[in-house]
Scaffold this motif. Structure first.
Motif, PDB file in Angstrom:
ATOM      1  N   ALA A  39       1.333   2.236  10.567  1.00 13.21           N
ATOM      2  CA  ALA A  39       0.310   2.393   9.692  1.00 13.21           C
ATOM      3  C   ALA A  39      -0.624   1.263  10.082  1.00 13.21           C
ATOM      4  CB  ALA A  39       0.917   2.470   8.246  1.00 13.21           C
ATOM      5  N   PRO A  40      -1.606   1.545  10.969  1.00 12.19           N
ATOM      6  CA  PRO A  40      -2.732   0.361  11.149  1.00 12.19           C
ATOM      7  C   PRO A  40      -3.431   0.167   9.961  1.00 12.19           C
ATOM      8  CG  PRO A  40      -2.547   1.854  12.900  1.00 12.19           C
ATOM      9  CD  PRO A  40      -1.843   2.663  11.628  1.00 12.19           C
ATOM     10  N   GLY A  41      -3.821  -1.166   9.597  1.00 11.85           N
ATOM     11  CA  GLY A  41      -4.898  -1.508   8.813  1.00 11.85           C
ATOM     12  C   GLY A  41      -6.243  -1.619   9.618  1.00 11.85           C
ATOM     13  N   VAL A  61     -10.248  -3.435   2.624  1.00 12.32           N
ATOM     14  CA  VAL A  61      -9.314  -3.449   3.712  1.00 12.32           C
ATOM     15  C   VAL A  61      -9.163  -5.130   4.083  1.00 12.32           C
ATOM     16  CG1 VAL A  61      -8.873  -2.999   6.096  1.00 12.32           C
ATOM     17  CG2 VAL A  61      -9.845  -1.340   4.480  1.00 12.32           C
ATOM     18  N   THR A  62     -10.329  -5.781   4.056  1.00 13.01           N
ATOM     19  CA  THR A  62     -10.096  -7.196   4.428  1.00 13.01           C
ATOM     20  C   THR A  62      -9.337  -7.934   3.391  1.00 13.01           C
ATOM     21  OG1 THR A  62     -12.027  -6.902   6.050  1.00 13.01           O
ATOM     22  CG2 THR A  62     -11.484  -9.204   5.291  1.00 13.01           C
ATOM     23  N   GLU A  63      -9.822  -7.718   2.164  1.00  7.50           N
ATOM     24  CA  GLU A  63      -9.044  -8.552   1.138  1.00  7.50           C
ATOM     25  C   GLU A  63      -7.689  -8.420   0.715  1.00  7.50           C
ATOM     26  OE1 GLU A  63     -11.903  -8.590  -2.249  1.00  7.50           O
ATOM     27  OE2 GLU A  63     -13.231  -9.778  -1.144  1.00  7.50           O
ATOM     28  N   PHE A  95      -3.021 -10.365   4.215  1.00  2.17           N
ATOM     29  CA  PHE A  95      -2.855 -11.848   3.850  1.00  2.17           C
ATOM     30  C   PHE A  95      -3.823 -12.630   4.682  1.00  2.17           C
ATOM     31  CE2 PHE A  95       2.027 -10.676   2.624  1.00  2.17           C
ATOM     32  CZ  PHE A  95       1.400  -9.898   1.642  1.00  2.17           C
ATOM     33  N   PHE A  96      -3.925 -11.828   6.059  1.00  2.00           N
ATOM     34  CA  PHE A  96      -4.749 -13.041   7.138  1.00  2.00           C
ATOM     35  C   PHE A  96      -6.161 -12.746   6.799  1.00  2.00           C
ATOM     36  CE2 PHE A  96      -0.932 -11.747   9.880  1.00  2.00           C
ATOM     37  CZ  PHE A  96      -0.227 -12.979   9.761  1.00  2.00           C
ATOM     38  N   LYS A  97      -6.578 -12.035   5.949  1.00  2.00           N
ATOM     39  CA  LYS A  97      -8.172 -11.781   5.550  1.00  2.00           C
ATOM     40  C   LYS A  97      -9.054 -11.473   6.721  1.00  2.00           C
ATOM     41  CE  LYS A  97      -6.686 -12.792   1.453  1.00  2.00           C
ATOM     42  NZ  LYS A  97      -6.517 -11.846   0.654  1.00  2.00           N
ATOM     43  N   ARG A  98      -8.451 -10.668   7.767  1.00  2.00           N
ATOM     44  CA  ARG A  98      -9.316 -10.429   8.798  1.00  2.00           C
ATOM     45  C   ARG A  98      -8.542  -8.816   9.490  1.00  2.00           C
ATOM     46  NH1 ARG A  98      -6.097 -10.236  13.538  1.00  2.00           N
ATOM     47  NH2 ARG A  98      -4.328 -11.845  13.684  1.00  2.00           N
ATOM     48  N   TYR A  99      -9.370  -8.383  10.154  1.00  2.00           N
ATOM     49  CA  TYR A  99      -9.108  -7.082  10.924  1.00  2.00           C
ATOM     50  C   TYR A  99      -7.924  -7.407  12.172  1.00  2.00           C
ATOM     51  CZ  TYR A  99     -12.004  -3.639   8.788  1.00  2.00           C
ATOM     52  OH  TYR A  99     -12.501  -2.698   7.822  1.00  2.00           O
ATOM     53  N   VAL A 128       7.984   4.453   8.960  1.00  2.00           N
ATOM     54  CA  VAL A 128       6.636   4.228   8.980  1.00  2.00           C
ATOM     55  C   VAL A 128       6.221   2.665   8.874  1.00  2.00           C
ATOM     56  CG1 VAL A 128       4.198   4.750   7.930  1.00  2.00           C
ATOM     57  CG2 VAL A 128       5.969   6.195   7.857  1.00  2.00           C
ATOM     58  N   LEU A 129       5.964   2.135  10.022  1.00  2.00           N
ATOM     59  CA  LEU A 129       5.819   0.681  10.020  1.00  2.00           C
ATOM     60  C   LEU A 129       4.370   0.092   9.894  1.00  2.00           C
ATOM     61  CD1 LEU A 129       6.861  -2.227  10.994  1.00  2.00           C
ATOM     62  CD2 LEU A 129       6.139  -1.423  13.259  1.00  2.00           C
ATOM     63  N   PRO A 130       4.017  -0.491   8.800  1.00  2.00           N
ATOM     64  CA  PRO A 130       2.681  -1.044   8.469  1.00  2.00           C
ATOM     65  C   PRO A 130       2.460  -2.136   9.363  1.00  2.00           C
ATOM     66  CG  PRO A 130       4.227  -1.048   6.442  1.00  2.00           C
ATOM     67  CD  PRO A 130       5.039  -0.844   7.837  1.00  2.00           C
ATOM     68  N   VAL A 131       1.318  -2.151   9.933  1.00  2.00           N
ATOM     69  CA  VAL A 131       0.701  -3.215  11.054  1.00  2.00           C
ATOM     70  C   VAL A 131      -0.754  -3.527  10.455  1.00  2.00           C
ATOM     71  CG1 VAL A 131       0.261  -3.632  13.349  1.00  2.00           C
ATOM     72  CG2 VAL A 131       2.015  -1.878  12.644  1.00  2.00           C
ATOM     73  N   ALA A 132      -0.637  -4.169   9.240  1.00  2.00           N
ATOM     74  CA  ALA A 132      -1.993  -4.340   8.488  1.00  2.00           C
ATOM     75  C   ALA A 132      -1.991  -5.814   8.119  1.00  2.00           C
ATOM     76  CB  ALA A 132      -2.072  -3.192   7.598  1.00  2.00           C
ATOM     77  N   GLY A 133      -1.425  -6.829   8.483  1.00  2.00           N
ATOM     78  CA  GLY A 133      -1.577  -8.086   8.000  1.00  2.00           C
ATOM     79  C   GLY A 133      -0.789  -8.338   6.803  1.00  2.00           C
ATOM     80  N   GLY A 134       0.154  -7.757   6.436  1.00  2.00           N
ATOM     81  CA  GLY A 134       0.692  -7.679   5.057  1.00  2.00           C
ATOM     82  C   GLY A 134       0.299  -6.643   4.048  1.00  2.00           C
ATOM     83  N   ASP A 135      -0.795  -5.988   4.281  1.00  2.00           N
ATOM     84  CA  ASP A 135      -0.842  -4.819   3.432  1.00  2.00           C
ATOM     85  C   ASP A 135      -0.069  -3.566   3.940  1.00  2.00           C
ATOM     86  OD1 ASP A 135      -2.083  -3.234   1.560  1.00  2.00           O
ATOM     87  OD2 ASP A 135      -4.065  -3.270   2.669  1.00  2.00           O
ATOM     88  N   THR A 136       0.684  -3.266   2.865  1.00  2.00           N
ATOM     89  CA  THR A 136       1.773  -2.107   3.175  1.00  2.00           C
ATOM     90  C   THR A 136       1.269  -0.976   2.902  1.00  2.00           C
ATOM     91  OG1 THR A 136       2.557  -2.486   1.030  1.00  2.00           O
ATOM     92  CG2 THR A 136       3.713  -3.559   2.813  1.00  2.00           C
ATOM     93  N   GLY A 137      -0.130  -0.914   2.309  1.00  2.00           N
ATOM     94  CA  GLY A 137      -0.825   0.544   2.065  1.00  2.00           C
ATOM     95  C   GLY A 137      -0.172   1.280   1.078  1.00  2.00           C
TER      96      GLY A 137
END
Length: 258
Positions: A182-184, A215-217, A220-224, A249-258
């Motif tokens: 699950a990309p961010g 999406v950015t905020e 956790f990393f505050k970046r894409y 379903v693996l979140p790949v979004a800098g800590g944002d699990t969706g």
């Protein structure tokens, strides 16, 4: 980690002409896989040729139709002798706007773009995986199942998550794994074919800005993320290194699990 994780495997990657799909397909080829690059963009064969050698091919198909998905799998079998791995990379929000502002035909278009290609390709590949005695499907979902300005797209990706878990349970007895990432938000080069062929109005650009900020905020990393940061977990899940992972379903979004 072996640099030839996919030696002897046949992989079909959809959405392989641009973005994450392109990166996945090229890296899989570099790691030993025979790869069919599938996309409706005519230049997909140019991308496949970047891998070099005779172990890759491009195939033009509209995966918003079942016939397109079935023809891609048939071609892969004819070209390479079978299919071991399917990466479903087709999808992407066409428009971003408040849900109340979507028109009915726009809702339909989002579902056709971001759910139906995965459903169709999963259905079309299963007979070939069953004949092979097993295999792996990796669906590219999104953490936008919790997000703003993309309601129909969010619903489509929720459907991708559901079919991932459903098929994983149903086909485990046949040695078929079904997983997803699950990309961010992801930084990518400019698209050669835009997501919205009609272009965005000034208001739509403002709504898109709202989504980008959210999406950015939310990370956790505050970046894409980068393209490589998305391709790596997809290929891990596709590999035998993930042989005991299915239905995830693996979140790949800098800590944002969706």
């Amino acid at each position: 980690m072996s640099t030839q994780r996919f030696a002897g495997k046949v992989m079909v990657v959809t959405g392989a002409a641009q973005g994450i799909g392109r990166a996945v397909a090229l890296r899989a080829a570099a790691e030993g896989s025979k790869v069919l690059f599938v996309d409706r963009a005519e230049f997909v064969s140019e991308v496949a040729a970047e891998a070099g050698g005779e172990e890759t091919a491009g195939f033009v198909a509209d995966l918003e139709t079942y016939e397109g998905a079935a023809s891609a799998m048939t071609f892969a079998v004819r070209k390479f002798g079978g299919v071991d791995i399917l990466i479903n990379g087709v999808g992407g929000a066409i428009r971003m706007r408040p849900f109340a502002d979507f028109e009915p035909e726009q809702i339909d278009a989002e579902i056709r773009r971001s759910l139906m290609p995965t459903l169709y390709a999963c259905h079309a590949v299963l007979p070939h995986l069953l004949k092979r005695g097993g295999g792996t499907i990796v669906n590219v979902s999104s953490n936008a199942t919790r997000g703003i300005r993309r309601g129909p797209y969010s619903a489509a990706k929720g459907g991708v998550n559901a079919i991932t878990q459903s098929l994983a349970m149903e086909y485990a007895e046949h040695n078929i794994r079904v997983v997803a990432t699950a990309p961010g938000g992801t930084d990518a080069p400019p698209r050669r074919i835009p997501r919205n062929a009609t272009g965005d109005s000034e208001q739509e650009k403002l709504w898109m800005g709202d989504a980008v900020k959210q999406v950015t905020e939310s990370t956790f990393f505050k970046r894409y993320g980068s393209i490589d940061e998305q391709a790596a977990p997809i290929l891990f899940l596709a590999s035998d290194e993930a042989s005991y992972i299915t239905g995830t379903v693996l979140p790949v979004a800098g800590g944002d699990t969706g």
